[in-house]
Design an enzyme around this catalytic site. Sequence first.
Site, PDB file in Angstrom:
ATOM      1  CG  ASP A  99      -2.107  -0.893   1.095  1.00 17.32           C
ATOM      2  OD1 ASP A  99      -2.127  -1.669   0.135  1.00 17.32           O
ATOM      3  OD2 ASP A  99      -2.996  -0.837   1.967  1.00 17.32           O
ATOM      4  CG  HIS A 251       2.274  -0.265   4.492  1.00 15.09           C
ATOM      5  ND1 HIS A 251       1.990  -1.191   5.475  1.00 15.09           N
ATOM      6  CD2 HIS A 251       1.165   0.494   4.347  1.00 15.09           C
ATOM      7  CE1 HIS A 251       0.751  -1.012   5.912  1.00 15.09           C
ATOM      8  NE2 HIS A 251       0.222   0.005   5.245  1.00 15.09           N
TER       9      HIS A 251
END
Length: 735
Positions: A99, A251
């Site tokens: 993300d 991430h």
Amino acid sequence: MASRTRRHRAAIGARDGSPRRRLPLRLLLPLLVLVALMAMLMLRGYVHSEILADHRVRPPAATDQVPQKILEGGPVIDTRSGRTESLGVPDHRLVLTFDDGPDPTWTPKVLDVLRKHDAHAVFFVTGTMASRYPDLVQRMVDEGHEVGLHTFNHPDLSYQSRERIDWELSQNQLAITGAAGIRTSLFRPPYSSFADAMDNESWPVTEYIGARGYITVVNNTDSEDWQRPGVDEIIRRATPKDGAGAIVLMHDSGGDRSQTVAALDRFLPDMKEQGYEFDNLTEALDAPSAHSPVTGGELWKAKAWIFLVQASEHITDGLVAGLAVIGFLVIARFGLMLLLSGIHARRVRRRDFRWGPPVTEPVSVLVPAYNEAKCIENTVRSLMDSDHPVEILVIDDGSTDGTARIVEAMGLPNVRVVRQLNAGKPAALNRGLANARHDIVVMMDGDTVFEPSTVRELVQPFGDPRVGAVAGNAKVGNKDSLIGAWQHIEYVMGFNLDRRMYDVLRCMPTIPGAVGAFRRSALEPIGGMSDDTLAEDTDVTMALHRDGWRVVYAENARAWTEAPETVQQLWSQRYRWSYGTMQAIWKHRRAVIDKGPSGRFGRVGLPFVSLFMVLAPLLAPLIDIFLLYGIIFGPTEKTIAAWLGVLAIQAVCAAYAFRLDRERMTHLISLPLQQILYRQLMYVVLLQSWITALTGGRLRWQKLRRTGVVEAPGGAPSTPRQRTGSGDDHRRPVA
């Protein structure tokens, strides 16, 4: 009939004195440049989440409106076409998801590890990051990974209206299309968690996004790598139990992701040894690809968006570099002015300081005049009060308002009038030189008045045989108005403090036209005053330097000049000065390779003048542009503090300059307003001058309208004769 109506309206407009006026081109081009710069900054703020950003996170709500099969189902939620389905990943298949990227530092490292271990993943990218780093999105697609939407600005969509949701999706999609030429059907909402965390606020958003054609992908295994708990802990949290399939959340942006990269490099081979496959989402679900190619106008629109964003990034990077340069130049200039002007003041104010033997012989004062009927009487009378012997030559340059007759009617001794057809100020000064009787000549403007001691103070430096020219202390006489007070600050601080600095450096760039003195023996070898530029005073000063003469500053030789009283007049004057200075720099550009002592100006003066009078003022608007940007988008407090710091430095320099010139400090009250308003006008004038120079434009001499209100302090008042029509100057244009 229509033609008659137009003529009638034109006649009415003429009678009313209010003709339709268009924005002059000289204003339009600089304003367009400034608007373009502001637009680039706004675009930068937009793609850096500084505009429309909303980082609120809604607390959990009730879940009674969410279908039970969604709460108990898998991490892939499909609400397209009215469906309410959820899917899970088959056993021994892992879908790694990343993300908040792409990040220029960590995303390439993640991609390298995935390629090293022959694994695919899904990257949920934000529109802001995809717009700034489109090459990384393209690499993701090229290497077989899938890309999904993660909104443009990363807001909690539960807080947003449908219009804002549509905007977030479309802008995110635009960035992905511009970067990789594809459209994706995958979406992950910011701040999402597991499917069982869906509640009454987020579920309607999920349904609406499904109606827009997107599949919502959450996760069921969270590595919590954003907490940086250590490589071992990231691996433990990312590992599913008992061979179950999973969508793993990681991430590749948002901070230091070194632990994520290190964990990934161990996690992939370890899990492959346990029989796991690392696929993108559609591979894991045996579903059609989430990507579809985009062509035609939609693709070109997206490419144009990426181009503009990249342009804004490069331009703003350049502006930031320029801001650093101008910050250094401003501080350096202020430091030099304070140091060197102090040295100059201490040197010339010593009791034993002498230029040489006192200069007592008469001098010739040249007063070029064109339509100066309102001022010329004050000017001549101030010269007659001089405590140094003078002859006064008023060179009437084809005036149409009776300037010459006014001087002749005064019937004063040692005052001569020389008439010539209108030929321009340099020609008038050369005509005066040809008629002057003395070796030292003083030059002044027809709207200027001298104090009784001005001529005497001005010529004393000629006691040094090396001095070829002397700059006097030009001061604003009509400083009671706001615009006059601003120019007064500029004259005292920007001109005279500068001249002290340049005197110490022995590279004085300009003898002011309002008050300067020259040796005829210095002027004759260089051809006198030249009309090659619009700044004949700067031109001749540079020529004298190159011929080996010293040019110095006489602080007590004060002259009071009538400064422009309207913005239009000020614009015309400064435009001519700026453009003329550029012409003079270009004309004498070869001074940088001059040899010997005469080459000092080329080695020191010309670079200084180019840097501080042309380049630095051109970059100076960046201070105000970034001030405005920082106030709007933050950090507001630091931005204002930095600007106030610069203002404080300027105030210190201005106060010191006023102290050296023995001026009242009360006029400095308007300094902050001058920095906000007056400087902006000067910026645009300089920008216009640059545009004129780069485009090879031609500029005519400008004639300012005078009022005749300026008198020397302590002088007897005189009533100027009322004449009309100072008018436009009809002198020939200069390239």
